[in-house]
Write an enzyme that holds these catalytic residues in place. Structure first.
Site, PDB file in Angstrom:
ATOM      1  CB  SER A  76      -0.864   0.025   1.268  1.00  0.00           C
ATOM      2  OG  SER A  76      -1.529   1.268   1.394  1.00  0.00           O
ATOM      3  CE1 TYR A 123      -3.968  -2.209   5.294  1.00  0.00           C
ATOM      4  CE2 TYR A 123      -3.345   0.075   4.879  1.00  0.00           C
ATOM      5  CZ  TYR A 123      -3.761  -1.156   4.411  1.00  0.00           C
ATOM      6  OH  TYR A 123      -3.967  -1.329   3.074  1.00  0.00           O
TER       7      TYR A 123
HETATM    8  P1  NAP Z   1     -12.130  -5.060  -0.596  1.00  0.00           P
HETATM    9  O1  NAP Z   1     -12.695  -4.539  -1.865  1.00  0.00           O
HETATM   10  O2  NAP Z   1     -12.798  -4.678   0.675  1.00  0.00           O
HETATM   11  O3  NAP Z   1     -12.090  -6.659  -0.735  1.00  0.00           O
HETATM   12  C1  NAP Z   1     -11.682  -7.431   0.302  1.00  0.00           C
HETATM   13  C2  NAP Z   1     -11.672  -8.889  -0.145  1.00  0.00           C
HETATM   14  O4  NAP Z   1     -10.947  -9.600   0.812  1.00  0.00           O
HETATM   15  C3  NAP Z   1     -13.020  -9.540  -0.220  1.00  0.00           C
HETATM   16  O5  NAP Z   1     -13.022 -10.417  -1.327  1.00  0.00           O
HETATM   17  C4  NAP Z   1     -13.122 -10.318   1.098  1.00  0.00           C
HETATM   18  O6  NAP Z   1     -14.042 -11.393   0.918  1.00  0.00           O
HETATM   19  C5  NAP Z   1     -11.678 -10.733   1.261  1.00  0.00           C
HETATM   20  N1  NAP Z   1     -11.153 -10.950   2.606  1.00  0.00           N
HETATM   21  C6  NAP Z   1     -11.224 -10.126   3.677  1.00  0.00           C
HETATM   22  N2  NAP Z   1     -10.561 -10.649   4.715  1.00  0.00           N
HETATM   23  C7  NAP Z   1     -10.035 -11.833   4.290  1.00  0.00           C
HETATM   24  C8  NAP Z   1      -9.239 -12.835   4.913  1.00  0.00           C
HETATM   25  N3  NAP Z   1      -8.865 -12.741   6.188  1.00  0.00           N
HETATM   26  N4  NAP Z   1      -8.877 -13.909   4.184  1.00  0.00           N
HETATM   27  C9  NAP Z   1      -9.260 -14.023   2.892  1.00  0.00           C
HETATM   28  N5  NAP Z   1     -10.023 -13.115   2.262  1.00  0.00           N
HETATM   29  C10 NAP Z   1     -10.396 -12.026   2.951  1.00  0.00           C
HETATM   30  O7  NAP Z   1     -10.587  -4.679  -0.409  1.00  0.00           O
HETATM   31  P2  NAP Z   1      -9.531  -4.026  -1.444  1.00  0.00           P
HETATM   32  O8  NAP Z   1      -9.588  -2.561  -1.298  1.00  0.00           O
HETATM   33  O9  NAP Z   1      -9.671  -4.656  -2.767  1.00  0.00           O
HETATM   34  O10 NAP Z   1      -8.158  -4.481  -0.745  1.00  0.00           O
HETATM   35  C11 NAP Z   1      -7.341  -5.490  -1.278  1.00  0.00           C
HETATM   36  C12 NAP Z   1      -5.899  -5.236  -0.920  1.00  0.00           C
HETATM   37  O11 NAP Z   1      -5.490  -3.960  -1.400  1.00  0.00           O
HETATM   38  C13 NAP Z   1      -5.580  -5.245   0.584  1.00  0.00           C
HETATM   39  O12 NAP Z   1      -4.327  -5.863   0.777  1.00  0.00           O
HETATM   40  C14 NAP Z   1      -5.437  -3.768   0.916  1.00  0.00           C
HETATM   41  O13 NAP Z   1      -4.593  -3.544   2.015  1.00  0.00           O
HETATM   42  C15 NAP Z   1      -4.820  -3.255  -0.371  1.00  0.00           C
HETATM   43  N6  NAP Z   1      -4.966  -1.813  -0.554  1.00  0.00           N
HETATM   44  C16 NAP Z   1      -6.192  -1.265  -0.779  1.00  0.00           C
HETATM   45  C17 NAP Z   1      -6.287   0.098  -0.974  1.00  0.00           C
HETATM   46  C18 NAP Z   1      -7.604   0.792  -1.242  1.00  0.00           C
HETATM   47  O14 NAP Z   1      -7.616   2.037  -1.261  1.00  0.00           O
HETATM   48  N7  NAP Z   1      -8.681   0.064  -1.475  1.00  0.00           N
HETATM   49  C19 NAP Z   1      -5.129   0.894  -0.912  1.00  0.00           C
HETATM   50  C20 NAP Z   1      -3.909   0.301  -0.666  1.00  0.00           C
HETATM   51  C21 NAP Z   1      -3.832  -1.065  -0.503  1.00  0.00           C
HETATM   52  P3  NAP Z   1     -14.731 -12.163   2.184  1.00  0.00           P
HETATM   53  O15 NAP Z   1     -15.506 -11.158   2.935  1.00  0.00           O
HETATM   54  O16 NAP Z   1     -15.598 -13.234   1.529  1.00  0.00           O
HETATM   55  O17 NAP Z   1     -13.592 -12.753   2.939  1.00  0.00           O
END
Ligand code: NAP
Length: 254
Positions: free
Chosen positions: A146, A159
């Site tokens: 991130s 985080y």
């Molecule tokens: P998201 O849209 O909220 O999706 C989260 C996904 O993770 C869902 O498919 C959820 O499904 C699954 N999940 C949650 N906890 C889990 C666990 N313990 N084991 C396995 N699956 C799990 O999140 P996102 O924004 O795409 O984030 C994905 C990655 O990008 C993360 O590593 C996050 O730190 C990183 N990131 C995001 C952003 C941002 O702005 N969005 C920025 C920087 C980095 P279930 O509920 O079915 O488990």
């Protein structure tokens, strides 16, 4: 996806954790569109089934396994069922993360510190330990870090520390897994998914986040998927141990 894309993953098998929505789903879809057999996973069976169905409806080869990344049996199942079905693993994208608290670091409970470490860092190590015996020569790991790993962001400081740890893990594993497996990372900026809802749903906060970028917009899951697919592909065959920041130009490093 309207953009013209290649077929860089024809015959390849790719596992993406936390891939039933958001960035993980977009990465799985992109790899699938480029010819990979993709293994979808997350904690909830219903979400896994729906995501697999969505990909299959687009004509992609997809298979689903429930995997809460901090559950040892689930990790074992994810790898074993993938190998049973497809016989090998070419790409692993470690995408799962938790951000359970907005507390300052010095007031974060020990149980929360443990959860952050366990899901954001330790689970990646343990999943790769499980996957390692099945990784092909020329395989590729992509870890999702991130921008918060570079720039401490208020309300998600601890985080961010776990995401900084992933930059080190990427470097360390690239040394350990060379020359047969490359290990790289993507560091997304702000992407309006559920995970970032607390930033992106509030119009004023969203505007501040947009203004931090040089490109005057938040990222999309597809922007992240494009970078992850590049790193996972042979187009990046001479790149290992690196992190690409995909954050619209938010200041990060020289
Ligand atoms: P998201 O849209 O909220 O999706 C989260 C996904 O993770 C869902 O498919 C959820 O499904 C699954 N999940 C949650 N906890 C889990 C666990 N313990 N084991 C396995 N699956 C799990 O999140 P996102 O924004 O795409 O984030 C994905 C990655 O990008 C993360 O590593 C996050 O730190 C990183 N990131 C995001 C952003 C941002 O702005 N969005 C920025 C920087 C980095 P279930 O509920 O079915 O488990």
């Amino acid at each position: 996806m309207a953009k013209k894309i290649g077929r860089r993953f024809e015959g390849k098998v790719a596992i993406v954790t936390a891939s039933t929505q958001g960035i993980g789903f977009a990465i799985a879809e992109r790899l699938g569109l480029e010819g990979a057999s993709v293994v979808i996973s997350s904690r909830k069976q219903k979400n896994v089934d729906e995501a697999v169905e969505k990909l299959k409806n687009k004509g992609l080869e997809a298979f689903g396994v429930v995997c809460h990344v901090s559950n040892a049996q689930h990790r074992k199942d994810l790898i074993q069922k993938t190998v049973d079905k497809y016989g090998k693993i070419d790409v692993v994208v470690s995408n799962a993360a938790a951000n359970p608290s907005v507390d300052p670091i010095l007031r974060t409970q020990e149980s929360v510190l443990d959860k952050l470490w366990e899901i954001n860092v330790k689970a990646t190590v343990l999943l790769l330990q499980e996957a390692a015996p099945h990784l092909q020569k020329g395989s590729s790991i992509v870890i999702i870090s991130s921008i918060a790993g570079y720039n401490p962001q208020p309300t998600m400081l601890m985080y961010g520390v776990t995401k900084t740890a992933l930059l080190g893990l990427t470097k360390a594993l690239s040394t350990e897994m060379a020359p047969d497996t490359r290990v790289n990372a993507v560091a997304p900026g702000f992407v309006p998914t559920n995970f970032a809802a607390f930033i992106t749903k509030d119009e004023a906060v969203r505007k501040v986040a947009e203004e931090k970028t040089l490109l005057h917009r938040l990222g999309t899951p597809e922007d992240m998927a494009a970078a992850a697919a590049f790193l996972a592909s042979d187009d990046a065959c001479y790149i290992t141990g690196e992190t690409i920041i995909v954050a619209g130009g938010i200041p990060s490093r020289l």
